[in-house]
Design a protein around this motif. Structure first.
Motif, PDB file in Angstrom:
ATOM      1  N   LEU A  32       0.820  -1.203   0.000  1.00  9.97           N
ATOM      2  CA  LEU A  32       0.000   0.000   0.000  1.00  9.97           C
ATOM      3  C   LEU A  32       0.857   1.258   0.000  1.00  9.97           C
ATOM      4  CD1 LEU A  32      -2.677  -0.968   2.694  1.00  9.97           C
ATOM      5  CD2 LEU A  32      -2.713  -1.430   0.238  1.00  9.97           C
ATOM      6  N   THR A  33       0.394   2.276  -0.713  1.00 12.42           N
ATOM      7  CA  THR A  33       1.029   3.583  -0.657  1.00 12.42           C
ATOM      8  C   THR A  33       0.598   4.280   0.631  1.00 12.42           C
ATOM      9  OG1 THR A  33      -0.808   4.699  -1.774  1.00 12.42           O
ATOM     10  CG2 THR A  33       0.920   3.731  -3.181  1.00 12.42           C
ATOM     11  N   SER A  34       1.301   5.345   1.002  1.00 16.88           N
ATOM     12  CA  SER A  34       0.933   6.091   2.207  1.00 16.88           C
ATOM     13  C   SER A  34      -0.460   6.686   2.073  1.00 16.88           C
ATOM     14  CB  SER A  34       1.961   7.198   2.464  1.00 16.88           C
ATOM     15  OG  SER A  34       2.039   8.085   1.359  1.00 16.88           O
ATOM     16  N   GLU A  35      -0.848   7.082   0.858  1.00 15.90           N
ATOM     17  CA  GLU A  35      -2.182   7.635   0.626  1.00 15.90           C
ATOM     18  C   GLU A  35      -3.261   6.598   0.919  1.00 15.90           C
ATOM     19  OE1 GLU A  35      -4.893   9.450  -3.051  1.00 15.90           O
ATOM     20  OE2 GLU A  35      -2.845   8.765  -3.411  1.00 15.90           O
ATOM     21  N   ILE A  36      -3.057   5.377   0.440  1.00 14.30           N
ATOM     22  CA  ILE A  36      -4.035   4.325   0.677  1.00 14.30           C
ATOM     23  C   ILE A  36      -4.081   3.954   2.152  1.00 14.30           C
ATOM     24  CG2 ILE A  36      -4.772   2.010   0.040  1.00 14.30           C
ATOM     25  CD1 ILE A  36      -4.947   4.164  -2.169  1.00 14.30           C
ATOM     26  N   HIS A  37      -2.921   3.953   2.824  1.00 13.37           N
ATOM     27  CA  HIS A  37      -2.878   3.692   4.261  1.00 13.37           C
ATOM     28  C   HIS A  37      -3.792   4.652   5.015  1.00 13.37           C
ATOM     29  CE1 HIS A  37      -0.131   0.503   5.375  1.00 13.37           C
ATOM     30  NE2 HIS A  37       0.759   0.910   4.492  1.00 13.37           N
ATOM     31  N   GLN A  38      -3.810   5.900   4.582  1.00 19.68           N
ATOM     32  CA  GLN A  38      -4.618   6.910   5.256  1.00 19.68           C
ATOM     33  C   GLN A  38      -6.096   6.794   4.912  1.00 19.68           C
ATOM     34  OE1 GLN A  38      -2.889  10.630   4.117  1.00 19.68           O
ATOM     35  NE2 GLN A  38      -1.049  10.357   5.368  1.00 19.68           N
ATOM     36  N   GLN A  39      -6.417   6.399   3.685  1.00 19.13           N
ATOM     37  CA  GLN A  39      -7.799   6.464   3.224  1.00 19.13           C
ATOM     38  C   GLN A  39      -8.609   5.201   3.472  1.00 19.13           C
ATOM     39  OE1 GLN A  39      -8.043   7.784  -0.837  1.00 19.13           O
ATOM     40  NE2 GLN A  39      -7.014   9.715  -0.435  1.00 19.13           N
ATOM     41  N   TRP A  40      -7.978   4.015   3.457  1.00 16.90           N
ATOM     42  CA  TRP A  40      -8.793   2.809   3.508  1.00 16.90           C
ATOM     43  C   TRP A  40      -9.549   2.645   4.821  1.00 16.90           C
ATOM     44  CZ3 TRP A  40      -8.916  -1.312   6.772  1.00 16.90           C
ATOM     45  CH2 TRP A  40      -7.771  -1.664   7.471  1.00 16.90           C
ATOM     46  N   PRO A  41      -9.017   3.065   5.996  1.00 15.16           N
ATOM     47  CA  PRO A  41      -9.840   2.934   7.208  1.00 15.16           C
ATOM     48  C   PRO A  41     -11.124   3.755   7.147  1.00 15.16           C
ATOM     49  CG  PRO A  41      -7.523   3.171   7.790  1.00 15.16           C
ATOM     50  CD  PRO A  41      -7.629   3.495   6.336  1.00 15.16           C
TER      51      PRO A  41
ATOM     52  N   SER B 225      -1.125 -10.394   5.749  1.00 13.17           N
ATOM     53  CA  SER B 225      -0.941 -10.567   4.304  1.00 13.17           C
ATOM     54  C   SER B 225       0.526 -10.727   3.914  1.00 13.17           C
ATOM     55  CB  SER B 225      -1.542  -9.378   3.548  1.00 13.17           C
ATOM     56  OG  SER B 225      -0.950  -8.158   3.978  1.00 13.17           O
ATOM     57  N   ASN B 226       1.446 -10.434   4.840  1.00 13.49           N
ATOM     58  CA  ASN B 226       2.878 -10.624   4.575  1.00 13.49           C
ATOM     59  C   ASN B 226       3.398 -11.948   5.116  1.00 13.49           C
ATOM     60  OD1 ASN B 226       3.338  -8.057   3.290  1.00 13.49           O
ATOM     61  ND2 ASN B 226       3.170  -7.106   5.313  1.00 13.49           N
ATOM     62  N   GLY B 227       2.492 -12.775   5.632  1.00 21.59           N
ATOM     63  CA  GLY B 227       2.896 -14.079   6.143  1.00 21.59           C
ATOM     64  C   GLY B 227       3.332 -14.086   7.592  1.00 21.59           C
ATOM     65  N   ARG B 228       3.243 -12.946   8.282  1.00 22.62           N
ATOM     66  CA  ARG B 228       3.603 -12.892   9.707  1.00 22.62           C
ATOM     67  C   ARG B 228       2.450 -13.434  10.537  1.00 22.62           C
ATOM     68  NH1 ARG B 228       5.800  -7.793   7.970  1.00 22.62           N
ATOM     69  NH2 ARG B 228       3.792  -6.837   8.473  1.00 22.62           N
ATOM     70  N   ARG B 229       2.765 -14.356  11.440  1.00 25.21           N
ATOM     71  CA  ARG B 229       1.721 -14.999  12.236  1.00 25.21           C
ATOM     72  C   ARG B 229       1.592 -14.330  13.600  1.00 25.21           C
ATOM     73  NH1 ARG B 229       2.389 -21.471  10.807  1.00 25.21           N
ATOM     74  NH2 ARG B 229       1.699 -21.268   8.630  1.00 25.21           N
ATOM     75  N   LEU B 230       0.434 -13.756  13.817  1.00 27.30           N
ATOM     76  CA  LEU B 230       0.147 -13.148  15.106  1.00 27.30           C
ATOM     77  C   LEU B 230      -0.146 -14.235  16.136  1.00 27.30           C
ATOM     78  CD1 LEU B 230       0.122 -10.093  15.592  1.00 27.30           C
ATOM     79  CD2 LEU B 230      -2.361 -10.178  15.553  1.00 27.30           C
TER      80      LEU B 230
ATOM     81  N   TYR C   6      -0.642  -4.104  16.260  1.00 26.39           N
ATOM     82  CA  TYR C   6      -0.595  -5.000  15.107  1.00 26.39           C
ATOM     83  C   TYR C   6      -0.662  -4.178  13.810  1.00 26.39           C
ATOM     84  CZ  TYR C   6      -5.564  -3.982  14.973  1.00 26.39           C
ATOM     85  OH  TYR C   6      -6.762  -3.321  14.918  1.00 26.39           O
ATOM     86  N   SER C   7      -0.273  -4.768  12.699  1.00 25.08           N
ATOM     87  CA  SER C   7      -0.371  -4.106  11.396  1.00 25.08           C
ATOM     88  C   SER C   7      -1.795  -4.245  10.874  1.00 25.08           C
ATOM     89  CB  SER C   7       0.618  -4.733  10.399  1.00 25.08           C
ATOM     90  OG  SER C   7       1.943  -4.570  10.835  1.00 25.08           O
ATOM     91  N   ALA C   8      -2.488  -3.124  10.720  1.00 22.94           N
ATOM     92  CA  ALA C   8      -3.860  -3.175  10.226  1.00 22.94           C
ATOM     93  C   ALA C   8      -3.871  -3.673   8.782  1.00 22.94           C
ATOM     94  CB  ALA C   8      -4.501  -1.796  10.314  1.00 22.94           C
ATOM     95  N   GLY C   9      -4.910  -4.421   8.423  1.00 25.52           N
ATOM     96  CA  GLY C   9      -5.020  -4.923   7.061  1.00 25.52           C
ATOM     97  C   GLY C   9      -5.732  -6.256   7.018  1.00 25.52           C
ATOM     98  N   VAL C  10      -5.367  -7.081   6.048  1.00 29.93           N
ATOM     99  CA  VAL C  10      -6.015  -8.372   5.819  1.00 29.93           C
ATOM    100  C   VAL C  10      -5.314  -9.460   6.638  1.00 29.93           C
ATOM    101  CG1 VAL C  10      -6.432 -10.172   4.100  1.00 29.93           C
ATOM    102  CG2 VAL C  10      -6.887  -7.792   3.534  1.00 29.93           C
ATOM    103  N   TYR C  11      -6.125 -10.304   7.280  1.00 29.86           N
ATOM    104  CA  TYR C  11      -5.601 -11.432   8.057  1.00 29.86           C
ATOM    105  C   TYR C  11      -6.346 -12.699   7.667  1.00 29.86           C
ATOM    106  CZ  TYR C  11      -2.767  -8.586  11.181  1.00 29.86           C
ATOM    107  OH  TYR C  11      -1.795  -7.753  11.685  1.00 29.86           O
TER     108      TYR C  11
END
Length: 286
Positions: free
Chosen positions: A59-68, A131-136, A162-167
């Motif tokens: 994600l770009t910084s713009e998308i990071h700000q807008q998707w929430p 989405s990067n394969g890191r397991r919480l 945690y990193s917000a996004g797809v899990y």
């Protein structure tokens, strides 16, 4: 109605940010364009699927700000997420709660994630992966307790959120496997709990109940008293901001907890933001 109007203004604002005068094309070529178009066309399920695809990519910084902000609109347009097509496999549980926790104490702030399950009749393993394969949560076993098939697993504690996004949430038992993709939004920036400390003065806990998302469960605060084993001895639930009155004179009272919750759904799964503080009972007595 006020909340819905505010959300609609948010959508319009995002559209204006993303738009440009280009013939009949309202929207600039941005990764969120298909989400905007689906929302304008009143197709929230399509918008949800488009957002899932976007969040699986860098994600770009713009998308990071807008998707929430777009995510908030989608909750509004899907009855607080209840219309999203996520169905729990009853072979594992009949209810799932994901709690995204910000925990305060006198020295620091920590973060972790807890999953709880109801209607469990046999153990299973749990994985929660970004989405990067890191397991919480990595292959932890959910075992039913004596409390009518209740089970829970927790991540480790982290010094940052945690990193917000797809899990991806995966439940496994033998040859049986159930998988669902969730969107976990950022933990809200606001501090719903504040601890005021002064030398020679017992800490003071202040709180504020966050606004409720339209069609979602009411935001609330829970006062709890626990024993040495952290079993619940006493609880009081507040739906409005009011002075805290603790029940101290309980046998084996050891710890005072305060938890503020704000909730939403993704289909059958309840997701909660929680901010909490726990202190020895002696520190909150006045």
């Amino acid at each position: 109605m006020k909340i819905k109007i505010n959300y609609l203004f948010t959508v319009i604002f995002l559209f204006l940010v993303a738009s440009q005068a280009n013939g009949n094309n309202w929207f600039q070529e941005t990764p969120l364009k298909n989400v905007y178009v689906a929302l304008v066309d009143k197709k929230p399920m399509k918008a949800w699927q488009q957002l899932l695809l976007i969040l699986k990519k860098p994600l770009t910084s713009e998308i990071h700000q807008q998707w929430p902000l777009v995510f908030d609109v989608l909750l509004q347009e899907t009855r607080c997420g209840q219309d999203i097509p996520v169905k729990i496999d009853n072979n594992f549980a009949n209810f799932i709660r994901v709690v995204l926790i910000k925990h305060y104490n006198l020295q620091q702030v920590e973060y972790h994630v807890k999953l709880s399950f109801e209607g469990v009749d046999a153990p299973f393993t749990v994985k929660l992966t970004d989405s990067n394969g890191r397991r919480l949560i990595n292959n932890k076993t959910a075992k039913q307790s004596e409390a009518h098939g209740y089970a829970e697993v927790e991540s480790d504690y982290f010094p940052h959120t945690y990193s917000a996004g797809v899990y991806d949430l995966v439940l496994s038992r033998g040859k049986h496997r159930w998988h669902v993709t969730l969107i976990l939004p950022p933990i809200p920036d606001q501090d719903w709990i504040k601890i005021k400390t002064q030398a020679s003065v017992k800490p003071q806990i202040d709180y504020s109940i966050p606004s409720q998302i339209a069609a979602c469960p009411p935001s609330k605060v829970k006062q709890q008293v626990l024993d040495h084993r952290f079993d619940l001895l006493w609880q009081k639930v507040l739906l409005t901001n009011q002075p805290l009155i603790w029940s101290y004179d309980i046998t084996n009272a050891h710890r005072a907890n305060l938890v503020v919750n704000k909730s939403f759904y993704q289909g059958d799964i309840l997701i909660e933001w929680a901010q909490g503080v726990g202190l020895p009972i002696g520190l909150v007595k006045y």
